[in-house]
Design a protein around this motif. Structure first.
Motif, PDB file in Angstrom:
ATOM      1  N   TYR A  79      13.355  10.709  26.702  1.00 39.34           N
ATOM      2  CA  TYR A  79      12.261  11.232  25.787  1.00 39.34           C
ATOM      3  C   TYR A  79      11.807   9.969  25.062  1.00 39.34           C
ATOM      4  N   MET A  93      26.149  19.857  20.643  1.00 40.38           N
ATOM      5  CA  MET A  93      24.651  20.205  21.071  1.00 40.38           C
ATOM      6  C   MET A  93      24.021  20.193  19.871  1.00 40.38           C
ATOM      7  N   MET A 121      14.163  17.261  20.568  1.00 38.32           N
ATOM      8  CA  MET A 121      14.470  18.662  21.072  1.00 38.32           C
ATOM      9  C   MET A 121      13.544  19.734  20.256  1.00 38.32           C
ATOM     10  N   PHE A 140      19.075  20.482  37.662  1.00 38.37           N
ATOM     11  CA  PHE A 140      18.547  21.758  37.859  1.00 38.37           C
ATOM     12  C   PHE A 140      18.534  22.084  39.550  1.00 38.37           C
ATOM     13  N   LEU A 191      20.925   9.644  26.310  1.00 34.68           N
ATOM     14  CA  LEU A 191      19.994  10.561  27.105  1.00 34.68           C
ATOM     15  C   LEU A 191      18.734  10.510  26.484  1.00 34.68           C
ATOM     16  N   PRO A 237      22.723  27.031  23.505  1.00 33.75           N
ATOM     17  CA  PRO A 237      23.687  26.159  24.439  1.00 33.75           C
ATOM     18  C   PRO A 237      25.124  26.798  24.031  1.00 33.75           C
ATOM     19  N   ARG A 245      14.116  23.750  28.872  1.00 33.74           N
ATOM     20  CA  ARG A 245      14.407  22.558  29.675  1.00 33.74           C
ATOM     21  C   ARG A 245      15.161  21.544  29.102  1.00 33.74           C
ATOM     22  N   ARG A 246      14.550  21.043  28.184  1.00 32.29           N
ATOM     23  CA  ARG A 246      15.166  19.674  27.314  1.00 32.29           C
ATOM     24  C   ARG A 246      16.560  19.992  26.849  1.00 32.29           C
ATOM     25  N   ARG A 247      16.772  21.166  26.537  1.00 35.37           N
ATOM     26  CA  ARG A 247      18.087  21.527  25.795  1.00 35.37           C
ATOM     27  C   ARG A 247      18.968  21.795  27.107  1.00 35.37           C
ATOM     28  N   PHE A 248      18.429  22.147  28.312  1.00 36.30           N
ATOM     29  CA  PHE A 248      19.585  22.318  29.204  1.00 36.30           C
ATOM     30  C   PHE A 248      19.862  20.825  29.944  1.00 36.30           C
ATOM     31  N   VAL A 249      18.971  19.889  29.805  1.00 37.34           N
ATOM     32  CA  VAL A 249      19.269  18.804  30.573  1.00 37.34           C
ATOM     33  C   VAL A 249      20.340  18.160  29.463  1.00 37.34           C
ATOM     34  N   MET A 250      20.203  18.254  28.298  1.00 36.46           N
ATOM     35  CA  MET A 250      21.240  17.741  27.440  1.00 36.46           C
ATOM     36  C   MET A 250      22.607  18.436  27.591  1.00 36.46           C
ATOM     37  N   LEU A 251      22.643  19.753  27.751  1.00 35.58           N
ATOM     38  CA  LEU A 251      23.846  20.518  27.837  1.00 35.58           C
ATOM     39  C   LEU A 251      24.546  19.899  29.004  1.00 35.58           C
ATOM     40  N   LYS A 252      23.647  19.916  30.194  1.00 30.14           N
ATOM     41  CA  LYS A 252      24.356  19.602  31.457  1.00 30.14           C
ATOM     42  C   LYS A 252      25.070  17.994  31.320  1.00 30.14           C
ATOM     43  N   ARG A 253      24.380  17.292  30.690  1.00 36.28           N
ATOM     44  CA  ARG A 253      24.945  15.725  30.593  1.00 36.28           C
ATOM     45  C   ARG A 253      25.975  15.926  29.558  1.00 36.28           C
ATOM     46  N   MET A 260       9.925  25.539  28.249  1.00 34.96           N
ATOM     47  CA  MET A 260       9.884  23.863  28.133  1.00 34.96           C
ATOM     48  C   MET A 260      10.800  23.304  27.117  1.00 34.96           C
ATOM     49  N   TYR A 261      11.101  24.117  25.961  1.00 36.35           N
ATOM     50  CA  TYR A 261      12.110  23.453  25.087  1.00 36.35           C
ATOM     51  C   TYR A 261      13.625  23.730  25.619  1.00 36.35           C
TER      52      TYR A 261
END
Lengths: 154, 299
Positions: free
Chosen positions: B265, B228, B279, B291, B260, A61, A95-103, A92-93
Motif C-alpha cells: 500500500y 494486528m 488500514m 485468498f 508488507l 482479526p 480485504r486489507r486486514r485479511f492480507v495482513m492477518l494472513k501474512r 474493502m477494509y
C-alpha cells in the motif's frame, strides 16, 4: 515433524477425527449463499460452524486468532464480492486486514491453509458448497490444530 | 562531539521556551544518576533545564507522555518519537498547537552495553518528519549515520526478506521459542506508542480474549492480537524489545507487517501528516494475496 508427531499420537483417534471449522459469513451475501446451498439440497461437508455477522468488515482479526488458539482446526471468512458490499465498502477494509492477518499468521508459523478468505454472493449456492469442499479437504490434509495444545473448547 | 553541540542547543531552546512561558513543561531525557541509560524527565523550571541530557543512551520513546496532557508541552523528539507524534495527530490524540516539538537528528542510540538499541541499527529515518525546531547533527555524525544504516540494510535483507522463505516449521519454532520466554508482563504494550487504548483487549472481561493461564496459546493470542493492532502503525522505535525483561525478540512479527504494508500500500507510518493510514482506507485494486480464488502467488 511436530505435525507428524501429533498425527502419530492421535493415530487411533485420527481415524474418526473430523476438522472443526469456524465460518464467519456476512449476513447479506455469504449467509444467504449458504442458505441457498441448503435449500438447493447441495451436499457439502458438515465440518463448518457458521457464525453470522453483519459484514465481513465486522470480522475482528481477534475473532480468528481466538478461534485458532481455542482449538478450531481452521477458520473461514466469507463476504460479499468487492463492490457489492451492503455497507458499500466494509469488505474493502476487511480485504486489507485479511492480507495482513494472513501474512502475520504465516510469519508465526501457522499453516496458511488454516485461514481462508473468500467472496460468495447470495446467488452462489454452488460456489459456497465448492468453497466448503475445498476448505475441508485442505484442512484434512493438514491434520488437527497443534497451536491450541490440549484445549478443546469448541 | 556532536552530541554535546546538540545538547547545548537543546538546552538553549528549552530555557527560552520555559522562561518565555511558551510551554509549561519540557519532556526530555536526564541522567539516571548511575551513569547508565538516560531516563525520561519532566522539566518545569528554567533552572532545572541543565539536567537535560542528549547522548547516545537516550533510548526511551517519549511520545506516549504527551497524550492527554492538558498543559503546553515541549518534547525532545528523536525521529521515532516524532513519527509517533505524527500518528497521534492523525489519530486525534494530541492537539498540535499544544505540543512544541524539538526535533533531534539522531544517529541511532545504544544500550548500556554499547550495542545498538533494538530498531536503531536498521533505522532509515535520521531526521524527524515533523518538528517546530530542528537541532541538526553535524558532519561527523552523518558519517556515523551512513555507516550504521548500511549495517542495518544488511541485517534487513538477511532477516525480513528471507523470513517468508523459511520452512514453516522453522517459523513455528522461532515463534514458539520467543513465546516460551514471554512472561506476559505486558511491558511491550506499556512502552509501545501505539498501545494507548484505555481498555486494552486483554483486559476486557466480555469477551474474555485472554485466558488466565500462562500457556503458549495465551501468549499467542496476546502477541498476534497486538501485532494486528499495530499493522501499518508501527513507527519502528524498538521500545517493545528494549523494555522486555525476558529478551523476547518479538519485533520481527510487526516488522513483517510494516514491510508488507509498505510494499502493498506504499504506506509508512508517521512520515506524512496528511496521509491516511493504510488500514483506514482502501483502493479498488488491492491485491487479494492468499485468498481462495484470489492471488495465489504467495501463501
Amino acid at each position: 515433524m511436530a505435525q507428524q508427531q501429533v498425527i502419530m499420537d492421535n493415530k487411533s483417534s485420527l481415524d474418526k477425527w473430523e476438522p472443526k471449522i469456524i465460518a464467519f459469513l456476512c449476513n447479506w451475501c455469504s449467509y444467504a449463499g449458504a442458505d441457498l446451498a441448503g435449500t438447493s439440497r447441495l451436499q457439502y461437508p458438515p465440518n463448518i460452524r457458521i457464525i453470522r455477522l453483519p459484514c465481513s468488515g465486522r470480522v475482528n482479526p481477534l475473532f480468528i486468532i481466538k478461534a485458532l488458539t481455542s482449538g478450531a482446526d481452521a477458520v473461514m471468512v466469507s463476504g460479499c464480492h468487492p463492490g457489492d458490499c451492503h455497507y458499500l465498502a466494509g469488505n474493502m477494509y476487511a480485504r486489507r486486514r485479511f492480507v495482513m492477518l494472513k501474512r502475520l499468521l504465516a510469519t508465526a508459523g501457522i499453516e496458511p491453509d488454516r485461514v481462508h478468505f473468500t467472496w460468495v454472493s447470495a446467488s452462489e449456492g454452488n460456489r459456497f458448497a465448492q468453497v466448503v469442499d475445498e476448505v475441508v479437504s485442505r484442512v484434512k490434509k493438514l491434520g488437527p490444530n497443534r497451536i491450541a495444545g490440549d484445549r478443546d473448547e469448541l | 562531539m556532536s552530541f554535546k553541540k546538540q545538547e547545548n542547543q537543546m538546552i538553549e531552546v528549552c530555557t527560552r521556551l520555559l522562561t518565555e512561558g511558551e510551554v509549561d513543561v519540557v519532556i526530555g531525557f536526564s541522567s539516571d544518576q548511575l551513569g547508565g541509560c538516560a531516563i525520561p524527565s519532566f522539566i518545569r523550571k528554567p533552572l532545572d533545564v541543565k539536567d537535560l541530557k542528549w547522548d547516545d543512551t537516550c533510548t526511551p520513546n517519549l511520545a506516549k507522555y504527551v497524550i492527554e496532557r492538558k498543559e503546553k508541552v515541549a518534547i525532545i523528539a528523536k525521529p521515532c518519537d516524532a513519527r509517533a507524534l505524527v500518528m497521534y495527530q492523525i489519530e486525534n490524540q494530541i492537539d498540535r498547537n499544544h505540543v512544541y516539538i524539538i526535533g533531534m537528528e539522531c544517529p541511532g542510540m545504544k544500550l548500556s552495553d554499547g550495542t545498538p538499541a533494538p530498531g536503531c541499527q536498521e533505522c532509515t529515518v535520521r531526521t524527524p518528519p515533523i518538528f517546530d525546531i530542528l537541532i541538526e547533527a553535524d558532519k561527523i555524525q552523518t558519517f556515523e549515520v551512513s555507516e550504521l544504516s548500511s549495517n542495518r540494510e544488511n541485517s534487513k535483507t538477511s532477516f525480513v526478506e528471507s523470513s517468508m522463505e523459511w520452512e514453516l516449521e522453522d517459523r513455528l519454532k522461532r515463534f514458539q521459542d520467543e513465546m516460551q520466554k514471554c512472561i506476559l508482563c505486558f511491558s511491550c504494550r506499556q512502552a509501545c506508542y501505539g498501545c494507548y487504548c484505555k481498555t486494552c483487549f486483554i483486559e476486557r472481561d466480555v469477551p474474555n480474549w485472554l485466558p488466565q493461564d500462562l500457556d503458549i496459546s495465551t501468549k499467542m493470542m496476546f502477541h498476534l492480537g497486538r501485532a494486528m493492532h499495530l499493522a501499518g502503525r508501527c513507527v519502528e522505535c524498538g521500545a517493545c524489545e528494549r523494555v522486555c525483561p525476558s529478551g523476547v525478540k518479538i519485533r520481527y512479527l510487526i516488522q513483517e507487517l510494516t514491510d508488507l504494508c509498505h510494499e502493498q500500500y506504499g504506506y509508512r507510518a508517521g512520515m506524512d501528516m496528511n496521509e491516511t493510514p493504510a488500514m483506514a482506507t482502501f483502493s479498488l485494486g488491492d491485491r487479494e494475496i492468499g485468498f481462495l480464488g484470489g492471488d495465489q502467488n504467495e501463501s
